[in-house]
Enzyme design. Structure first.
Site, PDB file in Angstrom:
ATOM      1  N   ASP A 195     -23.233  13.894   0.081  1.00  0.00           N
ATOM      2  CA  ASP A 195     -23.657  13.686  -1.323  1.00  0.00           C
ATOM      3  C   ASP A 195     -23.126  12.349  -1.855  1.00  0.00           C
ATOM      4  OD1 ASP A 195     -24.988  16.042  -1.396  1.00  0.00           O
ATOM      5  OD2 ASP A 195     -23.642  17.066  -2.783  1.00  0.00           O
ATOM      6  N   ASP A 227     -32.621  12.193   2.309  1.00  0.00           N
ATOM      7  CA  ASP A 227     -32.137  10.800   2.340  1.00  0.00           C
ATOM      8  C   ASP A 227     -33.302   9.817   2.234  1.00  0.00           C
ATOM      9  OD1 ASP A 227     -33.262  11.317   4.781  1.00  0.00           O
ATOM     10  OD2 ASP A 227     -31.647  10.434   5.970  1.00  0.00           O
ATOM     11  N   ASN A 278     -23.088  14.067   7.240  1.00  0.00           N
ATOM     12  CA  ASN A 278     -22.974  15.473   6.829  1.00  0.00           C
ATOM     13  C   ASN A 278     -22.206  16.270   7.889  1.00  0.00           C
ATOM     14  OD1 ASN A 278     -24.145  15.760   4.334  1.00  0.00           O
ATOM     15  ND2 ASN A 278     -26.180  16.252   5.111  1.00  0.00           N
ATOM     16  N   ASP A 290     -35.712   5.149   4.150  1.00  0.00           N
ATOM     17  CA  ASP A 290     -35.121   6.365   4.724  1.00  0.00           C
ATOM     18  C   ASP A 290     -33.806   5.959   5.403  1.00  0.00           C
ATOM     19  OD1 ASP A 290     -36.294   9.346   5.713  1.00  0.00           O
ATOM     20  OD2 ASP A 290     -34.665   8.480   6.916  1.00  0.00           O
TER      21      ASP A 290
HETATM   22  N1  LIG Z   1     -25.310  15.980   1.574  1.00  0.00           N
HETATM   23  C1  LIG Z   1     -26.617  16.179   1.415  1.00  0.00           C
HETATM   24  N2  LIG Z   1     -27.427  16.293   2.475  1.00  0.00           N
HETATM   25  C2  LIG Z   1     -28.738  16.462   2.294  1.00  0.00           C
HETATM   26  C3  LIG Z   1     -29.291  16.534   0.994  1.00  0.00           C
HETATM   27  N3  LIG Z   1     -30.616  16.710   1.114  1.00  0.00           N
HETATM   28  C4  LIG Z   1     -30.893  16.735   2.440  1.00  0.00           C
HETATM   29  N4  LIG Z   1     -29.761  16.587   3.158  1.00  0.00           N
HETATM   30  C5  LIG Z   1     -29.587  16.535   4.596  1.00  0.00           C
HETATM   31  O1  LIG Z   1     -29.939  15.243   5.007  1.00  0.00           O
HETATM   32  C6  LIG Z   1     -30.261  15.306   6.411  1.00  0.00           C
HETATM   33  C7  LIG Z   1     -31.460  14.445   6.614  1.00  0.00           C
HETATM   34  O2  LIG Z   1     -31.775  14.554   7.934  1.00  0.00           O
HETATM   35  P1  LIG Z   1     -32.410  13.365   8.743  1.00  0.00           P
HETATM   36  O3  LIG Z   1     -33.565  12.786   8.005  1.00  0.00           O
HETATM   37  O4  LIG Z   1     -32.614  13.811  10.168  1.00  0.00           O
HETATM   38  O5  LIG Z   1     -31.236  12.286   8.668  1.00  0.00           O
HETATM   39  P2  LIG Z   1     -30.941  11.100   9.625  1.00  0.00           P
HETATM   40  O6  LIG Z   1     -29.720  11.431  10.423  1.00  0.00           O
HETATM   41  O7  LIG Z   1     -30.805   9.908   8.751  1.00  0.00           O
HETATM   42  O8  LIG Z   1     -32.171  10.991  10.598  1.00  0.00           O
HETATM   43  P3  LIG Z   1     -33.333   9.906  10.570  1.00  0.00           P
HETATM   44  O9  LIG Z   1     -33.874   9.892   9.185  1.00  0.00           O
HETATM   45  O10 LIG Z   1     -34.305  10.416  11.575  1.00  0.00           O
HETATM   46  O11 LIG Z   1     -32.716   8.621  10.918  1.00  0.00           O
HETATM   47  C8  LIG Z   1     -30.494  16.769   6.719  1.00  0.00           C
HETATM   48  O12 LIG Z   1     -29.439  17.214   7.504  1.00  0.00           O
HETATM   49  C9  LIG Z   1     -30.457  17.481   5.362  1.00  0.00           C
HETATM   50  O13 LIG Z   1     -29.870  18.748   5.436  1.00  0.00           O
HETATM   51  C10 LIG Z   1     -28.404  16.445  -0.112  1.00  0.00           C
HETATM   52  O14 LIG Z   1     -28.804  16.498  -1.281  1.00  0.00           O
HETATM   53  N5  LIG Z   1     -27.089  16.247   0.133  1.00  0.00           N
END
Ligand SMILES: Nc1nc2c(ncn2[C@@H]2O[C@H](COP(=O)(O)OP(=O)(O)OP(=O)(O)O)[C@@H](O)[C@H]2O)c(=O)[nH]1
Length: 346
Positions: A234, A260, A225, A217
């Site tokens: 992306d 992610d 983003n 992860d």
């Molecule tokens: N650009 C993009 N963003 C995405 C996609 N799928 C999910 N997301 C975003 O990825 C983010 C994942 O959030 P989190 O798991 O909290 O990301 P993080 O900041 O790494 O947090 P932790 O995993 O807790 O470390 C969310 O804001 C989703 O909206 C995608 O296909 N493209």
């Protein structure tokens, strides 16, 4: 009246003599008719047979389906034009040969054994077949093979009908392939995960080796983003997918399970220590900066590992243990090596 009677007495033999030739001719004609009747019937039957054969030949030639006639000993007796077009072979290159020469190598011995068993017991086989054309390319056909028996009940020959379904199969395969792919990164999607992991476990069990599932992860991805926009996010996901793929061997499977989150199925490992080495390599690759149009960004990665056979032999269990391990890794300090192994069973 007497003279009339006399006249009549003269007339009758005379008349009999006069009609004798006609009667003989009529009798002869009747006798000839009777004698010729079987001959005429035979001629009519032969004509009907010839018409039937002409009809059969026109169907044989005009058919859009490829038709192959094969002797009981496996020699090609005849083929129609459509079959020649389908395979690229000329008639004389196939006549007398065994249809085995068209085999693509895509079907195993059991496939052909089942085909022959069905022909022997049911007198028919129907199925999809990949065969090889003269130029080496493969074609897919929907094939019906029927055993044809003569009037004496003995097997006379086999008739095989081939419908070319190559294009349809290609489209089907493509739809299936796409159904198992993540459209953004081109990695396998969640639907392939359980299957790949169970194959890895089976192979490891057969070879006495080790398999592992590594949950990944990204850390701080949301911030990318938020700061650079969704398209930049992306781009980071696509770069991460490439780095993941580059850090493992081709026989391993990298899956994007969503957002992610990624999962790697590691196959044919020597031991758990090797799984840890791969995880370290993966994390190092993921935490390298990613160049975006708006500048460079760096994300972190937390990884959790569970191994077969040490942590279990069940797909669900290994997925759950690696997920738990990944969440424990997320709880560790950012500057620590965020890789956690499922705890060894007591
Ligand atoms: N650009 C993009 N963003 C995405 C996609 N799928 C999910 N997301 C975003 O990825 C983010 C994942 O959030 P989190 O798991 O909290 O990301 P993080 O900041 O790494 O947090 P932790 O995993 O807790 O470390 C969310 O804001 C989703 O909206 C995608 O296909 N493209």
């Amino acid at each position: 009246a007497a003279s009339h009677a006399e006249q009549g007495g003269w007339d009758r033999p005379f008349a009999a003599l006069a009609i004798a030739p006609f009667a003989a001719a009529a009798l002869g004609w009747l006798a000839w008719r009777r004698a010729a009747a079987p001959l005429r019937r035979r001629v009519a039957k032969a004509e009907r047979e010839a018409a039937r054969l002409r009809l059969a030949a026109s169907v044989f030639d005009a058919s859009a389906e490829g038709i192959l006639l094969v002797s009981p000993t496996g020699q090609i007796l005849a083929l129609n034009e459509a079959f020649g077009r389908m395979t690229g072979y000329r008639r004389e290159e196939l006549i007398g040969r065994n249809p085995r020469m068209l085999q693509s190598g895509r079907h195993d011995v059991a496939f052909y054994a089942a085909m022959w068993a069905s022909l022997r017991t049911e007198g028919q086989w129907r199925g999809q077949l990949w065969d090889r054309r003269r130029d080496g390319s493969l074609f897919a056909a929907l094939v019906t093979i029927s055993a044809v028996h003569g009037a004496d009940g003995a097997l006379s020959h086999y008739v095989a009908l081939f419908s070319d379904i190559t294009e349809m199969r290609r489209r089907q395969d493509e739809v299936e392939r796409l159904a198992f792919l993540d459209p953004l990164t081109g990695l396998a999607n969640r639907r392939l995960l359980a299957e790949r992991l169970s194959v890895a476990i089976r192979d490891a069990a057969a070879t006495g080796r080790c398999a592992a599932v590594c949950m990944v992860d990204l850390d701080g991805f949301k911030a990318v983003n938020d700061a650079h926009g969704h398209a930049a996010g992306d781009a980071v996901l696509v770069a991460s997918a490439q780095r993941l793929q580059g850090a493992v061997r081709s026989r391993d499977t990298v899956v994007r399970t969503g957002g992610d989150e990624f999962v790697i199925v590691l196959t044919a490992l020597v031991d758990e220590a090797e799984a840890l080495e791969v995880a370290q390599r993966v994390r190092a690759a993921l935490t390298e900066p990613v160049a975006l149009l708006s500048g460079c960004v760096t994300v972190g990665a937390s990884l959790g590992l569970a191994c077969y056979p040490r942590d279990g032999a069940d797909v669900e269990r290994l997925l759950r243990l690696s997920d738990d391990a990944m969440y424990r890794a997320k709880g560790q300090d950012r500057d620590r090596d965020r890789i956690v192994m499922a705890p060894a069973p007591p």
